[in-house]
Design an enzyme around this catalytic site. Sequence first.
Site, PDB file in Angstrom:
ATOM      1  N   ASP A 257       0.772  -1.546  -0.105  1.00 34.29           N
ATOM      2  CA  ASP A 257       0.002   0.333   0.035  1.00 34.29           C
ATOM      3  C   ASP A 257       0.721   1.232  -0.386  1.00 34.29           C
ATOM      4  OD1 ASP A 257      -2.584   1.279   0.416  1.00 34.29           O
ATOM      5  OD2 ASP A 257      -1.886   1.918   2.119  1.00 34.29           O
ATOM      6  N   GLU A 325       1.574  -0.281  -5.056  1.00 33.04           N
ATOM      7  CA  GLU A 325       0.668   0.396  -5.532  1.00 33.04           C
ATOM      8  C   GLU A 325       1.170   1.771  -5.594  1.00 33.04           C
ATOM      9  OE1 GLU A 325      -3.362   2.597  -3.897  1.00 33.04           O
ATOM     10  OE2 GLU A 325      -2.103   2.254  -2.376  1.00 33.04           O
TER      11      GLU A 325
END
Length: 604
Positions: A257, A325
């Site tokens: 993330d 990401e």
Amino acid sequence: MGQSQCWRVDVQIRYGDGQYIIPGPASPHKFSIMAVVWFALLAFLSTAAAAPAAEALDWWQTTVFYQVYPRSFMDADGDGVGDLAGIAQKLDHLQDAGVGAVWLSPIYKSPMADFGYDIANFTDVDPIFGTMKDFEDLKARAQELGIKLVLDFVPNHASNESEWFAKSLQKVDPYTDYFVWVDPKTDEDGNRIPPNNWLSAFGGSAWEWREERQQYYLHQFAIQQADLNYNNPNLVEEMKDVLRFWMNKGVDGFRVDAVPYLFEDPELKDEPLSGDPNAQPGEAAYLSHIYTQNLPGTYDMVEQWREVADAKKAEDGQTRLLMLETYASLEQVMAYYGTDERPGGHFPFNFLLITDLNNGSTALDFDETVHKWMDNMPAGRWANWVIGNHDNHRVATRYGRELADGLNMIAQLLPGSGVTYNGEEIGMEDTFISWEDTVDPAGVNAGPDRYQLFSRDPERTPFQWDDSVSAGFSTNATTWLPVNENYKQLNLEAQKAADVSHYKVYQRLLEARTLPVIQTGGLQTYAASEEVFAFSRTLEGSSPFVVVVNLGSNQEEVNLATLADVPEDLVVYVASIGSNRQAGTAVSKSNFVLDPKEGLVLTA
């Protein structure tokens, strides 16, 4: 006279990690001749199947990654919030769809200020989702079904209610500098002010004062999400241990993330104005984040995590995936692949179909966007295509429900790994969420006048399984976010029962992904008109595939003669649900008409 009996034997061939179906001869009159040819082909492929494993694709290259947002997938205990037991109950759905890997958004212990992305304990399960035993049962069930399990790894920040933060606040070693703590500045009147102008992604200053330390801590997201300090070697090793913990639990990889945010400029320089006319002061887009994102140390840290993953592979031979990401410039994103000497992620997510395209984009826009990734990807690396996730409006809402199948055709049949956000397989749409029902901190912080520009709640509502209470997601009529009112008509059960549906189109696309021509075949793209985007996938010895989508609102005459290695006579493999064509319908490559928003997958 008796009727001739027509029969066929299909044989399944395993090649490396791949699995292919070879159709046997079906003609009763030509069986003896066809059988000779067929069994010769089978013998050849059997020899090929014994080729060295190095020639085969790895599991992550051939699969589809299905993102489950755990709060909204399936609620097993009736509290209105999804959980691990619910996911385990519904894994059969993923197998039925043809999915090979499930990726879970965060399930870790959390105060839930950002619904799991504010983590208090990186190696425990939050009670709202269940227990570690529930996780182990889920992993075991996935393994039974041949489904890989990927977890979210959230390395940039931890909860300000975590034990780490509490000890850092009190300067208890070794936690003293686990977070980014900075002394205040003073203005001309002697008032305390933050160290610089950095802004949170959720709006407002990225700095929060704590009296206990007489310092500010950095939070590039919510106030409750304190940035971790990757200049601290103890913290670096702690986070590597998190990866090791879950890999030892049997996890097959990680979606990492918010990768760009790991390191910041040590001189704490003010960031310049972006010049974005749509951004207001205090909103993240008001500044250009040149001192807080994609710094050199970030790339090095990703490469260190890859070393940890590869060390586990060295133990048992199984690849542990890192997918990243990374919303950033194309050059910055491509650098996250790393080098042959120091590889980075197996792939950074390709968000171009989200960030660079919309419902007004032309076929040429699509063509250029596909090549933007394919032509800039480092040699020997693997592509991927993303059309939706928990942070972006649903594809059926962005493009209109008529193009939901067409976008899935494009995303699933271009070269590379496939990614699906839960609900895309049935064409789920955004749900209207009132200001009163808004819970996403990005929306709440924006206020009642601008919350709809920032809130991610609309794309996070519960999965629509059937037409019963709460769309079959929960036995509770009250769910953490409201269920979309269209669930009576738009649900998985109805689509399974229908002759034609988004779900059945999706299944056919994932069947095609098992074929060598889709896994390794060449790519040729073509803007057949302003509104018609097409591409072909070809491989010597395999039937070609052609994807053609009418993005516009008018009928279009189509000529695909420019596509090389594709015969004139084609048939429909699968059509979008609004099409008048059915599988098997003949199509002439150089002369056919597409209805508005119609999408076709053609083969020889």
